[in-house]
Enzyme design. Structure first.
Site, short mmCIF file in Angstrom:
data_model
loop_
_atom_site.label_atom_id
_atom_site.label_comp_id
_atom_site.label_asym_id
_atom_site.label_seq_id
_atom_site.Cartn_x
_atom_site.Cartn_y
_atom_site.Cartn_z
N LYS A 161 75.64 6.38 -21.22
CA LYS A 161 75.14 7.54 -21.77
C LYS A 161 74.64 8.39 -20.81
CE LYS A 161 74.06 10.54 -25.31
NZ LYS A 161 72.76 11.14 -24.73
N GLU A 168 77.83 16.02 -18.59
CA GLU A 168 77.55 17.18 -19.39
C GLU A 168 77.12 18.36 -18.71
OE1 GLU A 168 74.35 17.49 -22.87
OE2 GLU A 168 75.83 16.27 -23.29
#
Length: 288
Positions: A161, A168
């Protein structure tokens, strides 16, 4: 299946509702929500063994305190899932501490934001395979088809993550720079129309682009939005890990620094540059 959800922020609320829609029995605790259990002790009392408690609260001290309290409340065979954006090193440590108490600990990276209730949440889970298997009905209810994976041992879920969020940062910065260049061009482009065009067949189409097209539709000039971009830590940890392992991450690193730059009312470095140009070349300086 029965589960306790700790934390009813934007993510925790959506996850709770999605699980209930799938037929799961979800008990809740949030000190800021009156309709939930009064404490973690009361929450645990509402569960049948083996208990499963999901933490969806801010990383750091808040998660650490809740984890420590739960170690003193839960019993052997119970399980804790940390779905927040904790540092993967903390998750490795917590998993080892939980084992000493006979409690299972899973670290679950969760992506989906406020859209997760409708679209599903992508889940990157690390930890003991038996515990993952026990909670599989929960994971599969939360995730869309193909959106859940047991990625490795303790810490792996939050590590994956972390990297996800670093990527991102880079994707968001690339879109931001491209649209700024188009905004500054001589062509008076309709940026919303370009974003919408790129959503169909373009090699740069993505869910982020879908959201950008939606943002332009709601606010074509992005009026009233300050160019202040915060970060929640995962980008920094990604860069730190890249330095530790000597893996070059130029795009992600530059995107992180761009976020830092966005928060400066006026850059001191720019003042230094202006002062130097005045000193060595006599170039004009703009003064307050």
């Amino acid at each position: 299946m029965q589960l306790a959800m700790v934390g009813l922020g934007r993510m925790g609320t959506g996850m709770t509702e999605r699980l209930r829609q799938a037929g799961h029995d979800v008990k809740t605790y949030d000190p800021n929500v009156e309709s939930t259990a009064a404490s973690l002790v009361e929450l645990a009392q509402q569960l049948d063994p083996p208990r499963h408690v999901w933490l969806m609260i801010p990383a750091g001290e808040v998660t650490e305190n809740a984890f420590r309290e739960l170690l003193g409340i839960l019993e052997r065979g119970d399980a804790i899932v940390d779905g927040g954006n904790s540092n993967f090193r903390d998750s490795q440590r917590r998993a080892a501490d939980a084992v000493e108490h006979g409690i299972r600990f899973l670290d679950a990276g969760v992506s989906g934001g406020i859209w997760g209730l409708r679209e599903g949440f992508a889940l990157m889970v690390g930890g003991d395979p038996d515990a993952v298997g026990r909670l599989r009905p929960i994971f599969e209810a939360l995730a869309p088809d193909g959106g859940f994976g047991h990625v490795g041992p303790s810490g792996a879920g939050h590590f994956v993550k972390m990297v996800h969020n670093g990527i991102e940062y880079g994707l968001m910065q690339s879109y931001a720079e491209g649209f700024e260049l188009m905004s500054a061009s001589e062509f008076q482009l309709d940026l919303g129309a370009v974003a919408e065009l790129w959503r169909h067949g373009s090699v740069v189409r993505s869910w982020l682009l879908d959201l950008l097209a939606r943002a332009f539709e709601q606010n074509p000039k992005l009026d009233g939005i300050r160019g202040y971009v915060d970060d929640s830590g995962e980008g920094r940890w990604t860069v730190d890990e890249a330095v530790r392992t000597a893996v070059p991450l130029p795009a992600i690193t530059a995107a992180l620094y761009a976020r830092f730059a966005s928060r400066q009312e006026e850059s001191f470095a720019a003042k230094v540059n202006a002062a130097l140009r005045e000193q060595f070349g006599g170039h004009a300086v703009k003064r307050d």
